[in-house]
Design a protein around this motif. Structure first.
Motif, short mmCIF file in Angstrom:
data_model
loop_
_atom_site.label_atom_id
_atom_site.label_comp_id
_atom_site.label_asym_id
_atom_site.label_seq_id
_atom_site.Cartn_x
_atom_site.Cartn_y
_atom_site.Cartn_z
N CYS A 159 1.06 -1.58 0.07
CA CYS A 159 -0.35 -0.59 0.20
C CYS A 159 0.71 1.16 -0.12
CB CYS A 159 -0.97 0.30 1.41
SG CYS A 159 -1.76 -1.47 0.87
N ASP A 160 0.73 2.43 -0.55
CA ASP A 160 0.90 3.27 -0.58
C ASP A 160 1.44 3.98 0.65
OD1 ASP A 160 1.72 3.20 -3.58
OD2 ASP A 160 -0.16 4.46 -3.58
N GLY A 161 2.70 4.51 0.89
CA GLY A 161 2.83 5.68 2.29
C GLY A 161 3.57 4.39 3.16
N VAL A 162 2.12 3.72 3.09
CA VAL A 162 3.23 2.12 3.99
C VAL A 162 4.79 1.91 3.92
CG1 VAL A 162 3.18 -0.34 4.67
CG2 VAL A 162 1.40 0.84 4.23
N GLN A 163 5.46 2.06 5.48
CA GLN A 163 6.48 2.25 6.25
C GLN A 163 7.24 1.10 6.81
OE1 GLN A 163 8.40 4.96 4.85
NE2 GLN A 163 7.53 5.95 3.82
N ALA A 164 6.70 0.92 7.08
CA ALA A 164 6.59 -1.08 7.40
C ALA A 164 5.25 -1.67 8.52
CB ALA A 164 7.78 -0.86 9.12
N VAL A 165 5.89 -3.50 8.64
CA VAL A 165 4.43 -3.66 9.25
C VAL A 165 5.63 -4.72 10.39
CG1 VAL A 165 3.31 -5.69 8.89
CG2 VAL A 165 3.22 -4.40 7.48
N ILE A 166 5.29 -4.21 10.67
CA ILE A 166 6.16 -4.78 12.06
C ILE A 166 5.02 -6.45 12.78
CG2 ILE A 166 6.86 -5.06 14.43
CD1 ILE A 166 7.63 -2.38 13.69
N SER A 215 9.71 -10.43 18.73
CA SER A 215 9.70 -12.11 19.08
C SER A 215 11.28 -11.86 18.37
CB SER A 215 9.26 -13.26 18.85
OG SER A 215 8.13 -13.39 19.59
N ALA A 216 12.00 -11.85 17.00
CA ALA A 216 13.16 -11.80 16.54
C ALA A 216 14.56 -11.29 17.19
CB ALA A 216 13.17 -12.20 15.11
N ALA A 217 13.63 -10.00 17.78
CA ALA A 217 14.31 -8.94 18.00
C ALA A 217 14.31 -9.21 19.76
CB ALA A 217 14.01 -7.24 17.53
N ASP A 218 14.40 -10.04 20.34
CA ASP A 218 14.26 -9.88 21.58
C ASP A 218 13.37 -9.00 22.53
OD1 ASP A 218 15.02 -11.91 23.90
OD2 ASP A 218 17.09 -10.84 23.77
N VAL A 219 12.08 -8.63 21.98
CA VAL A 219 11.17 -7.77 22.44
C VAL A 219 10.15 -8.91 23.54
CG1 VAL A 219 9.15 -6.23 22.36
CG2 VAL A 219 11.23 -6.00 20.98
#
Length: 80
Positions: A60-67, A73-77
């Motif tokens: 989609c236009d304007g979407v910067q990231a989907v987390i 979990s991969a980022a150890d959060v």
């Protein structure tokens, strides 16, 4: 009588501008290049999401990231 004692009204100074429609709310402030977030939750209570296709959202236009939870979990959060 004590100044600012119990059961005393306090003169509010912000009311007039909000009643006239000239008050500013945090939601009215839009810094340049600000990003907005959205949290999508499962519509099914206690559901376990086993897979999630985010490709449509990413395209989609304007979407910067989907987390996703997997990304966190991969980022150890800690999610709990």
């Amino acid at each position: 009588m004590e100044k600012f004692g119990k059961s005393q009204s306090v003169t509010r100074v912000e009311d007039v501008r909000f009643l006239k429609g000239t008050g500013r709310y945090v939601d009215d402030i839009a810094p340049a290049h600000a990003l907005h977030g959205f949290v999508f939750r499962s519509p099914v209570a206690h559901a376990i999401i086993t897979q999630l296709d985010v490709s449509a959202a990413l395209s989609c236009d304007g979407v910067q990231a989907v987390i996703t939870a997997g990304d966190l979990s991969a980022a150890d959060v800690d999610l709990h």
